[in-house]
Write a protein that holds these residues in place. Structure first.
Motif, PDB file in Angstrom:
ATOM      1  N   ILE A   1      74.446   4.648 -26.820  1.00 50.03           N
ATOM      2  CA  ILE A   1      75.681   4.063 -26.305  1.00 50.03           C
ATOM      3  C   ILE A   1      75.797   2.746 -26.434  1.00 50.03           C
ATOM      4  O   ILE A   1      76.771   2.266 -27.247  1.00 50.03           O
ATOM      5  N   CYS A   2      74.774   2.035 -25.960  1.00 48.62           N
ATOM      6  CA  CYS A   2      74.772   0.458 -26.435  1.00 48.62           C
ATOM      7  C   CYS A   2      74.637   0.318 -27.846  1.00 48.62           C
ATOM      8  O   CYS A   2      75.184  -0.911 -28.702  1.00 48.62           O
ATOM      9  N   ALA A   3      73.870   1.118 -28.663  1.00 49.40           N
ATOM     10  CA  ALA A   3      73.463   0.799 -29.857  1.00 49.40           C
ATOM     11  C   ALA A   3      74.869   0.988 -30.630  1.00 49.40           C
ATOM     12  O   ALA A   3      75.161   0.080 -31.712  1.00 49.40           O
ATOM     13  N   ILE A   4      75.856   1.847 -30.432  1.00 53.66           N
ATOM     14  CA  ILE A   4      76.840   2.163 -31.337  1.00 53.66           C
ATOM     15  C   ILE A   4      77.957   0.807 -30.999  1.00 53.66           C
ATOM     16  O   ILE A   4      78.662   0.278 -31.723  1.00 53.66           O
ATOM     17  N   PHE A   5      77.895   0.505 -29.679  1.00 48.75           N
ATOM     18  CA  PHE A   5      78.631  -0.887 -29.386  1.00 48.75           C
ATOM     19  C   PHE A   5      78.320  -1.884 -30.313  1.00 48.75           C
ATOM     20  O   PHE A   5      78.942  -2.529 -31.035  1.00 48.75           O
ATOM     21  N   TYR A   6      76.831  -1.981 -30.282  1.00 48.87           N
ATOM     22  CA  TYR A   6      76.451  -3.220 -31.325  1.00 48.87           C
ATOM     23  C   TYR A   6      76.644  -2.757 -33.134  1.00 48.87           C
ATOM     24  O   TYR A   6      76.981  -3.768 -33.654  1.00 48.87           O
ATOM     25  N   LEU A   7      76.799  -1.466 -33.225  1.00 51.17           N
ATOM     26  CA  LEU A   7      77.146  -1.162 -34.621  1.00 51.17           C
ATOM     27  C   LEU A   7      78.439  -1.572 -34.940  1.00 51.17           C
ATOM     28  O   LEU A   7      78.497  -2.191 -36.136  1.00 51.17           O
ATOM     29  N   VAL A   8      79.602  -1.445 -34.277  1.00 53.95           N
ATOM     30  CA  VAL A   8      80.726  -1.830 -34.446  1.00 53.95           C
ATOM     31  C   VAL A   8      80.877  -3.264 -34.434  1.00 53.95           C
ATOM     32  O   VAL A   8      81.399  -3.943 -35.578  1.00 53.95           O
ATOM     33  N   PHE A   9      80.165  -3.807 -33.629  1.00 55.02           N
ATOM     34  CA  PHE A   9      80.311  -5.610 -33.427  1.00 55.02           C
ATOM     35  C   PHE A   9      79.651  -6.141 -34.747  1.00 55.02           C
ATOM     36  O   PHE A   9      80.027  -6.816 -35.303  1.00 55.02           O
ATOM     37  N   GLY A  10      78.311  -5.455 -35.023  1.00 56.55           N
ATOM     38  CA  GLY A  10      77.716  -6.024 -36.238  1.00 56.55           C
ATOM     39  C   GLY A  10      78.579  -5.888 -37.449  1.00 56.55           C
ATOM     40  O   GLY A  10      78.314  -6.821 -38.381  1.00 56.55           O
ATOM     41  N   MET A  11      79.080  -4.720 -37.705  1.00 56.80           N
ATOM     42  CA  MET A  11      79.855  -4.563 -38.933  1.00 56.80           C
ATOM     43  C   MET A  11      80.933  -5.613 -38.973  1.00 56.80           C
ATOM     44  O   MET A  11      81.652  -6.000 -39.927  1.00 56.80           O
ATOM     45  N   LEU A  12      81.630  -5.835 -37.926  1.00 60.31           N
ATOM     46  CA  LEU A  12      82.701  -6.669 -37.554  1.00 60.31           C
ATOM     47  C   LEU A  12      82.313  -8.201 -38.038  1.00 60.31           C
ATOM     48  O   LEU A  12      83.020  -8.942 -38.809  1.00 60.31           O
ATOM     49  N   PHE A  13      81.248  -8.561 -37.496  1.00 59.49           N
ATOM     50  CA  PHE A  13      80.618  -9.777 -38.298  1.00 59.49           C
ATOM     51  C   PHE A  13      80.530  -9.783 -39.691  1.00 59.49           C
ATOM     52  O   PHE A  13      80.871 -10.844 -40.282  1.00 59.49           O
ATOM     53  N   GLY A  14      79.986  -8.589 -40.177  1.00 57.65           N
ATOM     54  CA  GLY A  14      79.795  -8.630 -41.758  1.00 57.65           C
ATOM     55  C   GLY A  14      81.226  -8.734 -42.490  1.00 57.65           C
ATOM     56  O   GLY A  14      81.227  -9.200 -43.401  1.00 57.65           O
ATOM     57  N   LEU A  15      82.029  -7.949 -41.840  1.00 58.73           N
ATOM     58  CA  LEU A  15      83.457  -7.904 -42.462  1.00 58.73           C
ATOM     59  C   LEU A  15      84.147  -9.282 -42.593  1.00 58.73           C
ATOM     60  O   LEU A  15      84.512  -9.657 -43.616  1.00 58.73           O
ATOM     61  N   ILE A  16      84.049  -9.857 -41.421  1.00 58.05           N
ATOM     62  CA  ILE A  16      84.534 -11.288 -41.575  1.00 58.05           C
ATOM     63  C   ILE A  16      83.768 -12.078 -42.634  1.00 58.05           C
ATOM     64  O   ILE A  16      84.427 -12.865 -43.299  1.00 58.05           O
ATOM     65  N   ALA A  17      82.568 -12.031 -42.662  1.00 53.14           N
ATOM     66  CA  ALA A  17      81.728 -12.795 -43.516  1.00 53.14           C
ATOM     67  C   ALA A  17      82.314 -12.314 -44.972  1.00 53.14           C
ATOM     68  O   ALA A  17      82.360 -13.311 -45.831  1.00 53.14           O
ATOM     69  N   SER A  18      82.361 -11.154 -45.155  1.00 55.67           N
ATOM     70  CA  SER A  18      82.748 -10.595 -46.599  1.00 55.67           C
ATOM     71  C   SER A  18      84.039 -11.132 -46.935  1.00 55.67           C
ATOM     72  O   SER A  18      84.502 -11.468 -48.311  1.00 55.67           O
ATOM     73  N   LEU A  19      84.917 -11.429 -45.860  1.00 59.41           N
ATOM     74  CA  LEU A  19      86.339 -12.188 -46.205  1.00 59.41           C
ATOM     75  C   LEU A  19      85.873 -13.388 -46.801  1.00 59.41           C
ATOM     76  O   LEU A  19      86.674 -14.031 -47.717  1.00 59.41           O
ATOM     77  N   LEU A  20      85.324 -14.249 -46.235  1.00 60.97           N
ATOM     78  CA  LEU A  20      84.898 -15.414 -46.325  1.00 60.97           C
ATOM     79  C   LEU A  20      84.091 -15.748 -47.867  1.00 60.97           C
ATOM     80  O   LEU A  20      84.209 -16.881 -48.140  1.00 60.97           O
ATOM     81  N   MET A  21      83.758 -14.439 -48.346  1.00 62.12           N
ATOM     82  CA  MET A  21      83.077 -14.635 -49.714  1.00 62.12           C
ATOM     83  C   MET A  21      84.163 -15.090 -50.640  1.00 62.12           C
ATOM     84  O   MET A  21      83.852 -15.795 -51.784  1.00 62.12           O
ATOM     85  N   TYR A  22      85.321 -14.650 -50.549  1.00 61.34           N
ATOM     86  CA  TYR A  22      86.310 -14.839 -51.510  1.00 61.34           C
ATOM     87  C   TYR A  22      87.479 -15.787 -51.019  1.00 61.34           C
ATOM     88  O   TYR A  22      88.420 -16.300 -52.051  1.00 61.34           O
ATOM     89  N   SER A  23      87.682 -15.990 -49.656  1.00 62.30           N
ATOM     90  CA  SER A  23      88.907 -16.791 -49.255  1.00 62.30           C
ATOM     91  C   SER A  23      88.088 -17.901 -48.350  1.00 62.30           C
ATOM     92  O   SER A  23      88.482 -17.628 -47.078  1.00 62.30           O
ATOM     93  N   PRO A  24      87.406 -18.745 -48.636  1.00 63.84           N
ATOM     94  CA  PRO A  24      86.649 -19.418 -47.942  1.00 63.84           C
ATOM     95  C   PRO A  24      87.380 -20.351 -47.169  1.00 63.84           C
ATOM     96  O   PRO A  24      87.023 -20.814 -46.012  1.00 63.84           O
ATOM     97  N   ASP A  25      88.732 -20.504 -47.372  1.00 65.40           N
ATOM     98  CA  ASP A  25      89.465 -21.432 -46.171  1.00 65.40           C
ATOM     99  C   ASP A  25      90.340 -20.346 -45.447  1.00 65.40           C
ATOM    100  O   ASP A  25      91.230 -21.040 -44.488  1.00 65.40           O
TER     101      ASP A  25
END
Lengths: 468, 346
Positions: A25-49
């Motif tokens: 249960i805890c692992a899945i919580f971190y899965l969604v959170f961790g992917m969210l970090f990755g998603l925001i980071a991927s947005l910043l790869m082409y729209s840095p501002d």
């Protein structure tokens, strides 16, 4: 007060398999959170501002947060969850050696990941890739790992089953190797200087995959495949050859991450040769995988966990065909420093090892809770979103990486080719959306199953086909 | 103790020993045996620079910027050496280059440029993907820029000192061309220089007879691209986007024998120049070096005539006829400059 007592009972419960359930249960919580970090980071790869002036959401902090959340938070905890179910079953026990210890470990682990990732986001980092967690958290992770090891080893030793199935070997290996790798890789005892620091750093960076995720994941897969298919494991000999050769050849491969830096040549030679030799354990796993499933491929149509396991097996084949060749000097020479490698990492950690945990959890959760998975269609959606997600992600990163590699190699002006990667970065974000949508459904599905009041009795199904 | 458990124990000890040995050899042993000597580029940081380094680490710059120049990284400045990294703990080598390598960034731009670049990268580099670090305090920015300005500065300076041509080294053999001013930084990698030292013991590249042996090899293998006169305008060159080298440019007269040998043997990255070391023997390569050295110095570059072809409207028969024209013209050139083709400066 009653609620508090209930919470206390739930958190430090002594109930059989409660540790396994809570870990997942805890692992899945971190899965969604961790992917969210990755998603925001991927947005910043082409729209840095896009995000301006918030240090916690700068790319350089989101990336380590993403890595540590999904590695230490999601995947490691998912593995422990699977081990906490599989080990007692294979050792012939009703529960873990100590479920309460398992739950205390979980508490420790949550503390580490939560505070550790929070501190990384706030710039408290060690600055070494994959080992960003700072000193105190290193010790906490190590302590948690040792407690997991103690619990697993004691469960095996006190079990009634005297013939140890191969998965137990893999788990014992993983829990013996990983703490050692962790101590050296995080430089807990000794500080190395300069390039020696890099050597130790990549020893860890590669072996968190090799000695922990690979060994643990293959162990889980070896348990799941015979269960799902109803066939016996094709060859125990092959699986043991795989086990020993992983131990022999995975440890020295780390230096292939710094193959063109001025570190000693003999070390690079050992790293490249061992990387190529890794084909041996990979092929043993693959042969076992395909031969165990022989004649049962049609099950994939109905059996959702098996679908995940098959996708994982195919992704593993792909990863491990890439890996040894990428590590050779002539190919590394071109591909290194590019997003190709990022694609490769996602292929291993997302498409292979995460899928193994997905498969295991859809099988284990009904066994533990005694209820069918809440929704079959959610599980199917989860599969397709994740499956298409990783394919799109891997392809876009691979293409972007090839553009990047060509750009560096033909010394084209940096500003020219970096813009050429942007379309692929956008596609990568789309795949990230797909993946995260799938994981949210997964979270919903598992939480509904675990916390629902209605107790639909579990149908009798040794292969787990009727659970989802 | 039961024999069964004992068996397992023996196995466990065996595993532990094997694995600890492997770990020792690959992670611990290098730390004891691999102790490179400090080079001039191993910078000792001041307090401000070290704080800047901590900020570099904290902001995760290492995820997009590497700090080591590889052999194949041309135009990124001096190669790094093991001794450069003695004071670099934790290491900031990096694994991925979304942005440029920063090994030699120090001194390339003024402080004000770095400052503006960190506040808004796209103000000085349009199209850059770097995030803005406008949230850094002024003092932090000052430290960070101070750190960046140290990167590779000593390396470049040391290289310049090291490679400054002395009278002896420029003289080389008895008839080597005097090294020409700004070109002397060019140099083959050390292993190639060592290899060349061995080969050149047996082959005198300043001997006309040897150069003449190289002529045949050149005509068979090189002339189709570099042209019979070495001007980089051979018939095949018309279809190349990156033109073959015009070996008569004064630039190439600054080449050492070893550098020629290296280029011949390993080819030239980013061009169609093949690795002749795969098909020609060392001796043949040495003959080629001798011949290429005899090519005349000529500032005029007829290859520019080839470059004016508009590739978007490339008309194959037309280009071919142009090539034939050029070849026939080049044969005429031979008559115009007979003394240059017939032995160069020997």
């Amino acid at each position: 007060m009653q609620a508090l007592t209930n919470l206390w009972r739930a958190v430090f419960s002594d109930e059989p398999f409660s540790a396994s359930r809570n870990f997942l249960i805890c692992a899945i919580f971190y899965l969604v959170f961790g992917m969210l970090f990755g998603l925001i980071a991927s947005l910043l790869m082409y729209s840095p501002d896009l995000i301006h002036g918030i240090p916690q959401l700068a790319f350089g902090r989101l990336r380590p947060a993403h890595i540590n959340t999904v590695l230490i938070g999601w995947l490691s905890m998912g593995y422990v969850s699977c081990m906490y179910y599989i080990v007692p079953v294979l050792a012939g026990r009703k529960s873990l050696w100590s479920e309460r210890l398992g739950n205390i470990t979980l508490f420790l682990w949550n503390l580490t990941v939560f505070v550790g990732v929070y501190s990384i986001l706030n710039g408290y980092t060690e600055g070494r890739e994959y080992a960003e967690l700072n000193g105190p958290f290193d010790w906490l992770v190590l302590g948690a790992l040792l407690l997991v090891g103690l619990n697993v080893y004691m469960t095996i030793f006190t079990g009634t089953e005297k013939k140890w199935y191969v998965s137990l070997w893999y788990f014992m290996g993983a829990l013996f190797w990983f703490p050692i790798v962790y101590v050296i890789g995080n430089r807990a005892f000794v500080q190395f200087t300069g390039l020696n620091d890099a050597i130790a750093g990549w020893f860890y960076g590669h072996n968190i995959l090799g000695m922990w995720f690979t060994v643990g994941g293959v162990g889980i897969l070896y348990y799941l495949l015979p269960r799902f298919s109803g066939n016996p494991l094709y060859s125990h000999t092959l699986s043991m050859i795989g086990f020993w050769t992983i131990g022999m050849f995975y440890a020295p491969t780390g230096t292939h991450h710094i193959l063109q830096s001025p570190v000693p040549e003999w070390l690079k030679a050992i790293a490249v040769i061992s990387s190529v030799f890794l084909l041996i354990p990979v092929l043993t796993v693959q042969v076992n995988f395909f031969m165990t499933l022989k004649g049962k491929w049609h099950l994939m149509a109905d059996h959702i966990p098996m679908r995940f396991a098959m996708a994982a097996g195919l992704a593993y084949l792909l990863t491990c065909m890439q890996g040894p060749f990428q590590a050779t000097r002539s190919i590394n020479w071109y591909l290194h420093f590019s997003n190709w490698v990022v694609g490769h990492a996602h292929l291993a950690l997302l498409a292979t090892f995460s899928f193994i945990v997905f498969a295991a959890s859809y099988f284990i959760i009904p066994k533990i809770t005694g209820r069918k998975i809440y929704s079959r269609s959610l599980a199917i959606w989860h599969f397709w979103l994740s499956f298409i997600g990783w394919i799109v992600m891997m392809l876009s990163l691979t293409i972007a990486g090839l553009i990047q590699a060509a750009g560096w190699h033909f010394t084209l002006p940096y500003d020219q080719w970096v813009m050429e990667m942007v379309p692929y970065f956008i596609v990568r974000t789309v795949s990230g959306f797909l993946l995260i949508a799938g994981q949210v459904l997964y979270m919903l599905n598992i939480y509904k199953t675990v916390f629902s009041k209605s107790a639909e009795p579990l149908p009798e199904s040794p292969t787990g086909i009727a659970y989802v | 103790m039961q024999p069964r458990i004992l068996n397992y124990l023996i196995a466990a000890v065996f595993v532990a020993l094997i694995f600890l040995t492997i770990i020792f050899v690959t992670a611990i042993l290098p730390a004891t045996t691999f102790q490179p000597e400090a080079t001039a580029a191993s910078h000792i940081y001041t307090a401000s620079e070290w704080r800047g380094r901590e900020i570099y680490k904290r902001e995760g710059c290492v995820y997009c910027h590497t700090q080591f120049v590889r052999y194949q990284d041309r135009e990124m400045g001096e190669m790094v050496q093991a001794g450069d990294y003695l004071n670099e703990t934790p290491h900031l080598l990096g694994t991925e280059r979304t942005g440029p390598d920063l090994s030699n960034i120090g001194g390339k731009y003024p402080d004000a440029w770095h400052w503006a670049h960190h506040v808004q990268p796209r103000s000085v580099k349009p199209g850059s993907l770097m995030p803005s670090f406008s949230y850094l305090k002024d003092s932090e920015m000052k430290d960070l820029v101070a750190y960046l300005q140290t990167l590779g500065k000593e390396r470049e300076l040391a290289a310049r000192r090291r490679k400054k041509p002395t009278h002896e080294s420029a003289a080389g053999g008895h008839a080597a061309a005097p090294a020409q001013g700004p070109l002397t930084w060019l140099e083959a990698p050390q292993e190639m220089r060592d290899e060349w030292k061995r080969i050149s013991k047996n082959v005198d590249t300043n001997n006309s007879a040897i150069a003449n042996s190289g002529r045949g090899i050149y005509m068979q293998n090189c002339a189709q691209c570099h042209g019979v006169t070495g001007r980089g305008n051979g018939p095949v060159s018309s279809s190349m986007i990156k033109k073959p080298a015009n070996l008569t440019r004064p630039f190439y007269k600054g080449y050492t024998d070893a550098l020629y040998y290296w280029r011949l043997k390993e080819g030239v990255t980013g061009t169609r120049m093949p690795r002749w070391g795969r098909s020609l023997s060392e001796q043949q390569l040495a003959y080629l070096v001798a011949f290429i050295k005899t090519l005349p110095v000529n500032a005029a570059t007829p290859s520019s005539e080839v470059e004016v072809v508009n590739y978007s409207q490339l008309d194959q028969p037309d280009v071919m006829s142009k090539n034939y024209e050029q070849i026939s013209r080049l044969t005429e050139i031979k008559d115009e400059y007979p003394e240059q083709l017939g032995g160069g400066r020997h």
